[in-house]
Design a protein around this motif. Structure first.
Motif, PDB file in Angstrom:
ATOM      1  N   LYS A  67       3.396  -3.618  -6.679  1.00  0.00           N
ATOM      2  CA  LYS A  67       2.756  -2.314  -6.506  1.00  0.00           C
ATOM      3  C   LYS A  67       1.476  -2.398  -5.675  1.00  0.00           C
ATOM      4  CE  LYS A  67       5.767   0.227  -8.428  1.00  0.00           C
ATOM      5  NZ  LYS A  67       6.528   1.126  -7.553  1.00  0.00           N
ATOM      6  N   HIS A  70       1.839   1.876  -1.666  1.00  0.00           N
ATOM      7  CA  HIS A  70       2.418   3.098  -2.246  1.00  0.00           C
ATOM      8  C   HIS A  70       3.656   3.430  -1.430  1.00  0.00           C
ATOM      9  CE1 HIS A  70       2.517   7.548  -3.138  1.00  0.00           C
ATOM     10  NE2 HIS A  70       2.453   7.014  -4.353  1.00  0.00           N
ATOM     11  N   ILE A 199      -4.931   3.303  -6.103  1.00  0.00           N
ATOM     12  CA  ILE A 199      -4.367   2.283  -5.219  1.00  0.00           C
ATOM     13  C   ILE A 199      -5.233   1.036  -5.238  1.00  0.00           C
ATOM     14  CG2 ILE A 199      -3.783   1.707  -2.830  1.00  0.00           C
ATOM     15  CD1 ILE A 199      -1.845   3.662  -4.200  1.00  0.00           C
ATOM     16  N   ARG A 202      -4.594  -1.010  -8.373  1.00  0.00           N
ATOM     17  CA  ARG A 202      -3.327  -1.755  -8.297  1.00  0.00           C
ATOM     18  C   ARG A 202      -3.506  -3.032  -7.472  1.00  0.00           C
ATOM     19  NH1 ARG A 202       1.656   2.520  -7.308  1.00  0.00           N
ATOM     20  NH2 ARG A 202       1.410   3.726  -9.242  1.00  0.00           N
ATOM     21  N   ASP A 241       5.279   6.560  -9.081  1.00  0.00           N
ATOM     22  CA  ASP A 241       4.693   6.658  -7.743  1.00  0.00           C
ATOM     23  C   ASP A 241       4.656   8.093  -7.232  1.00  0.00           C
ATOM     24  OD1 ASP A 241       4.211   3.977  -7.641  1.00  0.00           O
ATOM     25  OD2 ASP A 241       5.912   3.479  -6.364  1.00  0.00           O
ATOM     26  N   TYR A 245      -0.546  11.063  -4.901  1.00  0.00           N
ATOM     27  CA  TYR A 245      -0.478  11.527  -3.524  1.00  0.00           C
ATOM     28  C   TYR A 245      -1.901  11.734  -2.997  1.00  0.00           C
ATOM     29  CZ  TYR A 245      -1.133  15.933  -6.017  1.00  0.00           C
ATOM     30  OH  TYR A 245      -1.617  16.915  -6.851  1.00  0.00           O
TER      31      TYR A 245
END
Length: 587
Positions: A67, A70, A199, A202, A241, A245
């Protein structure tokens, strides 16, 4: 680039990085990854059809366990790139090559036939291309999140080809780059939008766990100095996922069930457990931490209670929702069960007791059964074909050593037949354990495995039982070692001829069986006796200890490519288990 990513800030500083090839200067730090200082020639991409296929392989095999990118946001970029490679910016090109490498790394040899070339050739090509692309983008000074993603995937794809200490050093470089970009602080502390914050979490957690594993394989405690504070990155959210956004105004609501992140949210749980119960123990008045207090039944009960509490948390939050018919969910279940068994192996290992002869037989049997379960679970992970690449990197060597040690000492163990079948399955599912002799740990384990098998054959012969069938992996290991003996003898003969013609014997050359050997540094000087500890004394076959003065080490491989610290650590596997058992080797 910002428009292409629909407003995402992932392309920060793109303009400063994506200059033309002609603008390259002397501050190109590509040599850190063995890339040329002047990497001006762009490497060829795969054909468009192969680009899309490699992307799908990446999405299926690698992305669920990492991950780092994205995927929903990146997919349109991959499709556009396949249609027009000339318009690629440097950061995205580096990321694409890293994705190709990671995808090929996740495949078996026969799965690469569809691309018309051997896996080794493809992996080498795309790895070199990734290095060159990173070098062109001046990755060492980057503030570009896309280049950081490429770096993380690049280090993952090198697992099979780079020794652990080199990989650990490279991981440290990537960690410093990430810290310079502020990833060691949570995005909410920095005032970043929800999407970018998630993000970054991750990426950071993937980096942190990769760095911990490479450190452990290099002989260091895995979670040394592991700590967290209120500004540290939060654990990634357990969300799908498609719930993330660019431009989202608030964080996604975490699910209480299985999501795309099921595998990646488990590791922060382990780290949180360690932070609470290992790192902070010195603050409670302990000289070190609970896991160092060997031989105390009270401490052992505390360890078991803590592990049971963690297991209950993981089972309640995640495992009970998993469907074992789904590969990702099965892998997640196995990781939890395996991690719990690693903890129990460490807590109960007989070598953790002050005096081994005081270890109750019940404890010995318990550790044996846990070790066998760990090997069973490893083989089950390897059977999940799309994720077997990850399982191989997290084989629990210390429990494997314990199994082989026990079979060596007790060839007629009650579970010997079943356990040897498990060992055979592990070798079958992990062919690199035989083929990849660049990794000293493979050689050390192979030596110990042969000793245990030889003891088994001798025990059968002593009792007059029929000759047992020799498995293929045992035959291969024996053949390798016989070939190495022949090469070593040829080298000795050649060295003897040179010595006879020159009257000189090389300095400090280890000869014979490695005991008290006569070393001559000059033909005119008296002999000096140097006491050395031979590899034989460390339960390893002396044939496979790299000989001093020999240009090529194991199986003709230059010694410079070998991780000798890891080899020495494995050679002394009694001490290795005591050292490594201080910390959890979570998968």
């Amino acid at each position: 680039m910002a428009e292409e990513f629909n407003g995402s800030r992932e392309a920060l500083a793109e303009s400063s990085q994506d200059t033309s090839d002609a603008d390259e200067s002397e501050d190109d730090f590509g040599y850190m990854l063995d890339a040329p200082l002047k990497a001006t020639t762009k490497s060829p991409h795969p054909p468009p059809g192969h680009i899309l296929e490699l992307w799908q392989i990446f999405v299926q095999n690698v992305d669920p366990l990492t991950k780092v990118v994205h995927a929903p946001l990146l997919q349109p970029q991959v499709e556009r790139a396949a249609a027009d490679l000339e318009a690629l910016l440097r950061s995205l090109e580096a990321l694409l090559f890293a994705i190709y490498s990671a995808a090929i790394m996740s495949l078996k040899d026969d799965e690469c036939k569809k691309f018309g070339e051997p896996r080794k050739t493809l992996l080498s090509r795309y790895t070199i291309a990734t290095k060159a692309a990173l070098s062109r983008a001046k990755f060492m000074g980057t503030t570009n999140i896309i280049l950081l993603q490429a770096l993380v995937l690049h280090t993952i794809s090198l697992r099979d080809t780079v020794d652990s200490r080199t990989l650990w050093t490279m991981s440290g470089v990537v960690m410093r780059i990430a810290e310079a970009m502020g990833l060691h602080r949570d995005g909410t502390v920095l005032g970043l939008p929800p999407f970018e914050s998630e993000i970054r979490r991750r990426i950071w957690w993937q980096l942190k766990m990769n760095d911990a594993r490479t450190a452990e394989l290099s002989g260091l405690p895995k979670f040394r100095g592991f700590s967290a504070d209120e500004q540290s990155p939060h654990a990634p959210a357990n969300v799908n996922d498609n719930e993330l956004y660019p431009g989202m105004s608030s964080p996604a609501i975490e699910s209480r069930k299985v999501t795309d992140m099921i595998f990646c949210v488990l590791r922060p749980e382990f780290a949180s457990f360690l932070t609470r119960n290992v790192v902070r123990n010195p603050q409670r008045g302990k000289d070190d931490h609970l896991w160092d207090n060997y031989g105390s039944e009270d401490d052992l009960r505390r360890k078991d209670e803590m592990l049971n509490q963690l297991e209950e948390t993981l089972e309640t939050k995640y495992v009970r929702y998993c469907d074992p018919s789904q590969p990702l969910q099965l892998m997640s279940m196995l990781v939890v069960r395996s991690a719990m068994n690693v903890g129990r192996f460490i807590a109960h290992h007989p070598r953790s007791w002050a005096k081994q002869e005081q270890t109750p037989e019940s404890e010995r049997q318990y550790v044996w059964s846990v070790s066998v379960k760990l090997l069973e679970q490893y083989n089950m992970m390897q059977s999940i074909q799309c994720f077997s690449w990850h399982a191989a990197y997290f084989l629990q060597w210390n429990s494997f050593i314990h199994i082989l040690d026990t079979l060596l000492a007790d060839p007629f163990n009650n579970d010997a037949e079943k356990t040897w079948q498990l060992v055979e399955t592990a070798y079958h599912n992990t062919p690199d354990m035989v083929k990849n002799t660049r990794k000293p740990i493979h050689v050390a384990i192979g030596n110990l495995c042969l000793k245990a098998w030889n003891a088994r054959e001798a025990a059968f012969a002593e009792q007059g039982k029929p000759v047992i069938h020799v498995p293929e992996y045992i035959a291969q290991l024996r053949k390798q070692r016989e070939s190495a003996k022949v090469r070593q003898q040829q080298h000795r003969n050649q060295s003897s001829r040179i010595d006879a013609s020159t009257g000189f014997r090389g300095p400090c050359q280890l000869l014979g069986d490695g005991k008290n050997e006569e070393i001559l540094t000059d033909s005119n000087q008296p002999a000096q006796l140097v006491e050395t500890r031979s590899p034989q004394d460390m339960t390893l076959d002396n044939t496979f200890w790299p000989m001093g003065g020999v240009e090529n080490g194991l199986f003709g491989i230059p010694e410079s490519t070998m991780d000798m610290d890891s080899y020495f650590m494995l050679a002394q596997h009694n001490d290795f288990e005591r050292a490594s058992d201080q910390f959890f080797g979570w998968t």
